[in-house]
Motif scaffolding. Structure first.
Motif, PDB file in Angstrom:
ATOM      1  N   ARG A  31       0.987  -1.234   0.156  1.00 35.24           N
ATOM      2  CA  ARG A  31      -0.278   0.149   0.024  1.00 35.24           C
ATOM      3  C   ARG A  31       1.395   1.129   0.131  1.00 35.24           C
ATOM      4  NH1 ARG A  31      -4.405   1.159  -1.138  1.00 35.24           N
ATOM      5  NH2 ARG A  31      -5.552   2.198   1.175  1.00 35.24           N
ATOM      6  N   ASP A  32       1.784   0.999   0.146  1.00 33.26           N
ATOM      7  CA  ASP A  32       2.778   2.173   0.843  1.00 33.26           C
ATOM      8  C   ASP A  32       3.965   2.640  -0.762  1.00 33.26           C
ATOM      9  OD1 ASP A  32       2.637   2.693   3.288  1.00 33.26           O
ATOM     10  OD2 ASP A  32       3.344   1.200   3.954  1.00 33.26           O
ATOM     11  N   ARG A  33       4.094   1.764  -1.753  1.00 34.01           N
ATOM     12  CA  ARG A  33       4.367   1.822  -2.892  1.00 34.01           C
ATOM     13  C   ARG A  33       3.140   1.777  -4.278  1.00 34.01           C
ATOM     14  NH1 ARG A  33       8.696  -2.550  -2.479  1.00 34.01           N
ATOM     15  NH2 ARG A  33       8.988  -2.329  -0.717  1.00 34.01           N
ATOM     16  N   ARG A  34       3.937   3.256  -5.112  1.00 35.50           N
ATOM     17  CA  ARG A  34       3.397   3.899  -5.622  1.00 35.50           C
ATOM     18  C   ARG A  34       2.765   2.666  -6.963  1.00 35.50           C
ATOM     19  NH1 ARG A  34       5.045   8.199  -9.336  1.00 35.50           N
ATOM     20  NH2 ARG A  34       3.475   8.338 -10.149  1.00 35.50           N
ATOM     21  N   ARG A  35       4.105   1.815  -7.875  1.00 44.15           N
ATOM     22  CA  ARG A  35       3.604   1.343  -8.106  1.00 44.15           C
ATOM     23  C   ARG A  35       3.771  -0.682  -7.616  1.00 44.15           C
ATOM     24  NH1 ARG A  35       7.216   4.646 -10.206  1.00 44.15           N
ATOM     25  NH2 ARG A  35       6.144   6.036 -12.109  1.00 44.15           N
ATOM     26  N   VAL A  36       2.431  -0.980  -8.557  1.00 45.00           N
ATOM     27  CA  VAL A  36       2.680  -2.665  -7.592  1.00 45.00           C
ATOM     28  C   VAL A  36       1.695  -3.432  -9.073  1.00 45.00           C
ATOM     29  CG1 VAL A  36       0.985  -3.996  -5.975  1.00 45.00           C
ATOM     30  CG2 VAL A  36       1.797  -1.527  -5.490  1.00 45.00           C
ATOM     31  N   TRP A  37       2.324  -4.879  -9.002  1.00 49.92           N
ATOM     32  CA  TRP A  37       2.666  -6.009  -9.812  1.00 49.92           C
ATOM     33  C   TRP A  37       1.166  -6.876  -8.944  1.00 49.92           C
ATOM     34  CZ3 TRP A  37       4.795  -5.478 -14.193  1.00 49.92           C
ATOM     35  CH2 TRP A  37       6.275  -4.517 -13.746  1.00 49.92           C
ATOM     36  N   VAL A  38       0.427  -6.626  -9.986  1.00 55.43           N
ATOM     37  CA  VAL A  38      -1.618  -7.076  -9.391  1.00 55.43           C
ATOM     38  C   VAL A  38      -1.010  -9.517 -10.674  1.00 55.43           C
ATOM     39  CG1 VAL A  38      -3.279  -7.315  -9.069  1.00 55.43           C
ATOM     40  CG2 VAL A  38      -1.699  -5.124  -9.109  1.00 55.43           C
ATOM     41  N   VAL A  39      -0.606 -10.006  -9.664  1.00 55.62           N
ATOM     42  CA  VAL A  39      -0.542 -10.773 -10.452  1.00 55.62           C
ATOM     43  C   VAL A  39      -1.645 -12.845 -10.359  1.00 55.62           C
ATOM     44  CG1 VAL A  39       1.031 -12.916 -10.822  1.00 55.62           C
ATOM     45  CG2 VAL A  39       2.126 -10.506 -10.553  1.00 55.62           C
ATOM     46  N   ASP A  40      -2.251 -13.369 -11.032  1.00 58.42           N
ATOM     47  CA  ASP A  40      -2.742 -14.321 -10.227  1.00 58.42           C
ATOM     48  C   ASP A  40      -1.806 -15.213 -12.030  1.00 58.42           C
ATOM     49  OD1 ASP A  40      -4.573 -16.551 -11.026  1.00 58.42           O
ATOM     50  OD2 ASP A  40      -6.217 -15.353 -10.817  1.00 58.42           O
ATOM     51  N   PRO A  41      -0.600 -15.948 -11.210  1.00 55.95           N
ATOM     52  CA  PRO A  41      -0.222 -16.992 -11.588  1.00 55.95           C
ATOM     53  C   PRO A  41      -1.290 -18.222 -12.387  1.00 55.95           C
ATOM     54  CG  PRO A  41      -0.261 -17.290  -9.687  1.00 55.95           C
ATOM     55  CD  PRO A  41      -1.172 -16.093  -9.228  1.00 55.95           C
ATOM     56  N   ILE A  42      -1.953 -18.927 -12.498  1.00 58.89           N
ATOM     57  CA  ILE A  42      -2.896 -18.856 -13.334  1.00 58.89           C
ATOM     58  C   ILE A  42      -4.326 -19.044 -13.195  1.00 58.89           C
ATOM     59  CG2 ILE A  42      -3.671 -21.634 -13.868  1.00 58.89           C
ATOM     60  CD1 ILE A  42      -1.314 -22.947 -13.069  1.00 58.89           C
ATOM     61  N   ASP A  43      -4.779 -17.774 -13.657  1.00 54.09           N
ATOM     62  CA  ASP A  43      -6.258 -17.705 -13.842  1.00 54.09           C
ATOM     63  C   ASP A  43      -6.997 -18.632 -14.742  1.00 54.09           C
ATOM     64  OD1 ASP A  43      -8.046 -16.354 -12.989  1.00 54.09           O
ATOM     65  OD2 ASP A  43      -8.275 -15.367 -15.330  1.00 54.09           O
ATOM     66  N   GLY A  44      -7.918 -19.474 -13.613  1.00 53.89           N
ATOM     67  CA  GLY A  44      -8.875 -20.486 -14.574  1.00 53.89           C
ATOM     68  C   GLY A  44      -7.836 -22.202 -14.756  1.00 53.89           C
ATOM     69  N   THR A  45      -7.593 -21.994 -12.664  1.00 53.01           N
ATOM     70  CA  THR A  45      -6.788 -23.530 -12.365  1.00 53.01           C
ATOM     71  C   THR A  45      -7.676 -24.594 -12.406  1.00 53.01           C
ATOM     72  OG1 THR A  45      -5.649 -21.745 -10.593  1.00 53.01           O
ATOM     73  CG2 THR A  45      -6.634 -24.455 -10.241  1.00 53.01           C
ATOM     74  N   ARG A  46      -8.936 -24.105 -12.115  1.00 54.31           N
ATOM     75  CA  ARG A  46     -10.409 -25.547 -12.953  1.00 54.31           C
ATOM     76  C   ARG A  46     -10.023 -26.013 -14.112  1.00 54.31           C
ATOM     77  NH1 ARG A  46     -13.424 -22.618 -10.173  1.00 54.31           N
ATOM     78  NH2 ARG A  46     -14.516 -23.171  -8.087  1.00 54.31           N
ATOM     79  N   ASP A  47      -9.789 -25.158 -14.609  1.00 51.96           N
ATOM     80  CA  ASP A  47      -9.311 -25.604 -16.522  1.00 51.96           C
ATOM     81  C   ASP A  47      -7.852 -26.201 -17.019  1.00 51.96           C
ATOM     82  OD1 ASP A  47     -12.012 -24.999 -17.304  1.00 51.96           O
ATOM     83  OD2 ASP A  47     -11.275 -23.953 -18.843  1.00 51.96           O
ATOM     84  N   PHE A  48      -7.592 -25.924 -16.033  1.00 50.48           N
ATOM     85  CA  PHE A  48      -5.913 -26.177 -16.163  1.00 50.48           C
ATOM     86  C   PHE A  48      -5.663 -27.444 -15.731  1.00 50.48           C
ATOM     87  CE2 PHE A  48      -1.750 -26.732 -14.318  1.00 50.48           C
ATOM     88  CZ  PHE A  48      -0.341 -26.285 -15.657  1.00 50.48           C
ATOM     89  N   LEU A  49      -6.561 -27.572 -14.343  1.00 52.15           N
ATOM     90  CA  LEU A  49      -6.551 -29.300 -14.006  1.00 52.15           C
ATOM     91  C   LEU A  49      -7.108 -30.568 -14.565  1.00 52.15           C
ATOM     92  CD1 LEU A  49      -6.994 -28.344  -9.933  1.00 52.15           C
ATOM     93  CD2 LEU A  49      -4.584 -28.801 -10.800  1.00 52.15           C
ATOM     94  N   ARG A  50      -8.188 -29.991 -15.051  1.00 49.33           N
ATOM     95  CA  ARG A  50      -9.116 -30.479 -16.130  1.00 49.33           C
ATOM     96  C   ARG A  50      -8.515 -30.757 -17.833  1.00 49.33           C
ATOM     97  NH1 ARG A  50     -15.175 -27.292 -14.575  1.00 49.33           N
ATOM     98  NH2 ARG A  50     -14.936 -28.091 -12.288  1.00 49.33           N
ATOM     99  N   GLY A  51      -7.122 -30.311 -17.962  1.00 46.80           N
ATOM    100  CA  GLY A  51      -6.625 -30.687 -19.401  1.00 46.80           C
ATOM    101  C   GLY A  51      -7.474 -29.623 -20.453  1.00 46.80           C
ATOM    102  N   ARG A  52      -8.414 -27.991 -20.030  1.00 53.92           N
ATOM    103  CA  ARG A  52      -8.790 -27.430 -20.725  1.00 53.92           C
ATOM    104  C   ARG A  52      -7.993 -26.630 -21.221  1.00 53.92           C
ATOM    105  NH1 ARG A  52     -15.124 -27.650 -17.960  1.00 53.92           N
ATOM    106  NH2 ARG A  52     -15.397 -30.247 -19.086  1.00 53.92           N
TER     107      ARG A  52
END
Length: 275
Positions: free
Chosen positions: A78-99
């Motif tokens: 919160r004290d930083r002007r610039r922040v990385w906002v990350v979802d490393p795998i968005d959609g983990t369910r599809d990833f795990l289902r092979g989709r």
């Protein structure tokens, strides 16, 4: 574009592409997975991609903050002007289902506003990139929303039964198109013109949408929370209260319908509790 932003863009795009390759190397490999909470899966692949991105991005920009789905939150961001906002795998369910409906999502937020964003969906062969004030691309080609203004016949990434759910006060004359598990990819469908609108009534997290929301606005679309308020990022509680993403001409009506649907559903639930 300032030199620092150009360098940040190059860093972000390279990190997204490489993270996508890492995730793809673990895809369909029966990686270990577990639930962080009921119905909220995570896997060794999520953790590996998160670790890679944090190392790559924070080593390159040690003065930037970090907010990720798979890293314990640190209030110092919160004290930083610039922040990385990350979802490393968005959609983990599809990833795990092979989709294919998952993506690596990275945004750079400056003073609460997303200024850079990238989505890497390697199984789909897609790399989306956006720079605030400079447009959005899909695989280096300029991208734009459909421009649709007529409500009748609009397309949305939604389950077909969602269009006829009883809580809608008015029926939708709409077409259901593919709905990836990744919220970011659903928004990207609107940004690329594959769909005309997307709505989500539930509260979601900043990392789900920060990059994709920038893609949409830079492609000429309009995005807000479910109440029509502008999005802001790197807040103390990184939660967004629903989402409406659409072409500019459709946004207000889609938001109105979502609000009416939520109100109707809430009334039904209250009535059931009072029985």
């Amino acid at each position: 574009m300032p030199d620092t932003q150009a360098a940040d863009r190059a860093l972000l795009v390279d990190a997204a592409r490489t993270a996508g390759e890492l995730a793809a190397s673990l895809f369909d490999r029966n990686v270990r997975s577990w639930d962080k909470s009921p119905g909220n899966p995570v896997s060794d692949a999520d953790i590996a991609v998160d670790s890679f991105l944090k190392r790559r991005l924070i080593e390159a920009r040690p003065d930037y903050g970090w907010l990720s789905e798979e890293t314990a939150d640190d209030a110092a961001r919160r004290d930083r002007r610039r922040v990385w906002v990350v979802d490393p795998i968005d959609g983990t369910r599809d990833f795990l289902r092979g989709r294919s409906g998952w993506a690596v999502s990275i945004a750079l937020v400056e003073d609460g506003v997303a200024v850079l964003g990238a989505l890497a969906a390697p199984i789909r062969g897609q790399l989306f990139v956006a720079t605030r004030g400079a447009g959005a691309t899909l695989n280096n080609a300029p991208m734009a929303v459909s421009g649709r203004s007529a409500l009748a016949g609009l397309s949305m990434p939604i389950d077909p039964q969602g269009l006829t759910a009883p809580f809608w006060p008015e029926p939708w004359d709409a077409v259901a198109v593919e709905k990836p598990n990744s919220l970011a990819l659903r928004i990207a469908k609107v940004a690329s013109g594959e769909a005309d609108a997307f709505l989500e009534g539930r509260s979601i997290s900043e990392w789900d949408i920060a990059a994709a929301a920038l893609l949409l606005t830079e492609a000429g679309g309009t995005v807000s929370d479910r109440n029509g308020a502008a999005l802001a990022f790197n807040r103390a509680s990184p939660t967004v209260h629903g989402l409406v993403a659409a072409t500019p001409a459709l946004h207000a009506e889609v938001a109105r319908r979502l609000g009416a649907g939520i109100a109707a559903l809430s009334a039904v639930r209250r009535e059931a509790l009072n029985r």
